[in-house]
Design a protein around this motif. Sequence first.
Motif, PDB file in Angstrom:
ATOM      1  N   VAL A  55       0.840  -1.197   0.000  1.00 54.95           N
ATOM      2  CA  VAL A  55       0.000   0.000   0.000  1.00 54.95           C
ATOM      3  C   VAL A  55       0.877   1.250   0.000  1.00 54.95           C
ATOM      4  O   VAL A  55       0.625   2.200  -0.759  1.00 54.95           O
ATOM      5  N   MET A  56       1.913   1.254   0.839  1.00 58.95           N
ATOM      6  CA  MET A  56       2.777   2.426   0.906  1.00 58.95           C
ATOM      7  C   MET A  56       3.517   2.652  -0.414  1.00 58.95           C
ATOM      8  O   MET A  56       3.669   3.792  -0.861  1.00 58.95           O
ATOM      9  N   LEU A  57       3.964   1.577  -1.054  1.00 57.54           N
ATOM     10  CA  LEU A  57       4.582   1.720  -2.367  1.00 57.54           C
ATOM     11  C   LEU A  57       3.589   2.322  -3.362  1.00 57.54           C
ATOM     12  O   LEU A  57       3.925   3.215  -4.146  1.00 57.54           O
ATOM     13  N   GLY A  58       2.344   1.844  -3.304  1.00 59.76           N
ATOM     14  CA  GLY A  58       1.311   2.373  -4.182  1.00 59.76           C
ATOM     15  C   GLY A  58       1.052   3.850  -3.942  1.00 59.76           C
ATOM     16  O   GLY A  58       0.793   4.611  -4.887  1.00 59.76           O
ATOM     17  N   VAL A  59       1.127   4.274  -2.680  1.00 56.47           N
ATOM     18  CA  VAL A  59       0.945   5.693  -2.351  1.00 56.47           C
ATOM     19  C   VAL A  59       2.077   6.524  -2.957  1.00 56.47           C
ATOM     20  O   VAL A  59       1.843   7.589  -3.548  1.00 56.47           O
ATOM     21  N   LEU A  60       3.318   6.050  -2.816  1.00 60.03           N
ATOM     22  CA  LEU A  60       4.457   6.768  -3.408  1.00 60.03           C
ATOM     23  C   LEU A  60       4.287   6.896  -4.923  1.00 60.03           C
ATOM     24  O   LEU A  60       4.427   7.981  -5.490  1.00 60.03           O
TER      25      LEU A  60
END
Length: 317
Positions: free
Chosen positions: A229-234
């Motif tokens: 999820v955090m990678l997707g946010v970046l």
Amino acid sequence: MTDTPYTPIPRKPIPPGYQFLIVIGLLMLALFAGTFIGIIVIGIRYGFDTVTQLVQANLTAPNVSTSLWILQFFGTTAPILATPIIFSYFIVKEPDEYLKTNFHFSWLLIILVFATMMLSNPMIELLGNINAKMVLPKSLQGIQDWMRKSEDDTKKLSDMMMEMHTFWGMIFNLLFIGLLTAIVEEILFRGCLQTIFVKWMKNKHVAIWITAILFSVFHMEFFGFLPRVMLGVLFGYFVAWSGSIWPAIWGHFVNNGTAVVITYLYQHKLINTNPDDQQVFNNIGYIISFVITLLLLLAYRYIAAKRQIAHDGEELG
């Protein structure tokens, strides 16, 4: 009788909610059709006994390894790419808006993306550690056992695909797992779906987070949910602030490609760092990673905004 010129009636835009349903429907259809084609290709080339061995996850059977790559391409990679292309060109007919393949961004962003992906690794690791320690209530133990088994089975397939006996095997994985996967997934999620959610939610930040969550759900790796999820946010902010899909594709490639290279080096005993290790950094490293990542994102937004203002000025001129 006077002839009046024909005036075409403007096409009514498809509401974003319907757009989302159309994309999901196209994706499901493409995944089904692609998997069917992949199975036929494997059956014709190696025999349908190989298909049976693949379904049973008998990874030691002859030709299963090659068949896995064939199924990956036809059953996953090609459908993920075909879906946004069909949707943007033939349904909404706005490929520039929904694919965002323009190059109207400062190339300094490429450097910032690389630095962000490298220096955010401790923060991503921390989220992975938190995720791995999550335990469902006892009443849901059966679901947790299924999740664990599903993840273990997926890892076995992933480990087989990540076996690199030669340098050229590493290059192949770098291009397929690193670059091609980055291109198709970013065009679908950050190009197409994120655009739909921006139109639907009227809020860029909400759209980025929803898209990131769907991105993580799609991978069906429950114990890697939070870091993905955090990678997707970046990746989402890379696109939202630059207006182009390429910084996100570059960031996605850096993330996947780094994993491929580290795995290759570890397999050939050129480094001692196991890519599966979950505790490489300490608490100080996590804090520093968070602060630096935040500063890099702020710098990215500032430079992207300046470039956008300059580009808009050029168009007006």
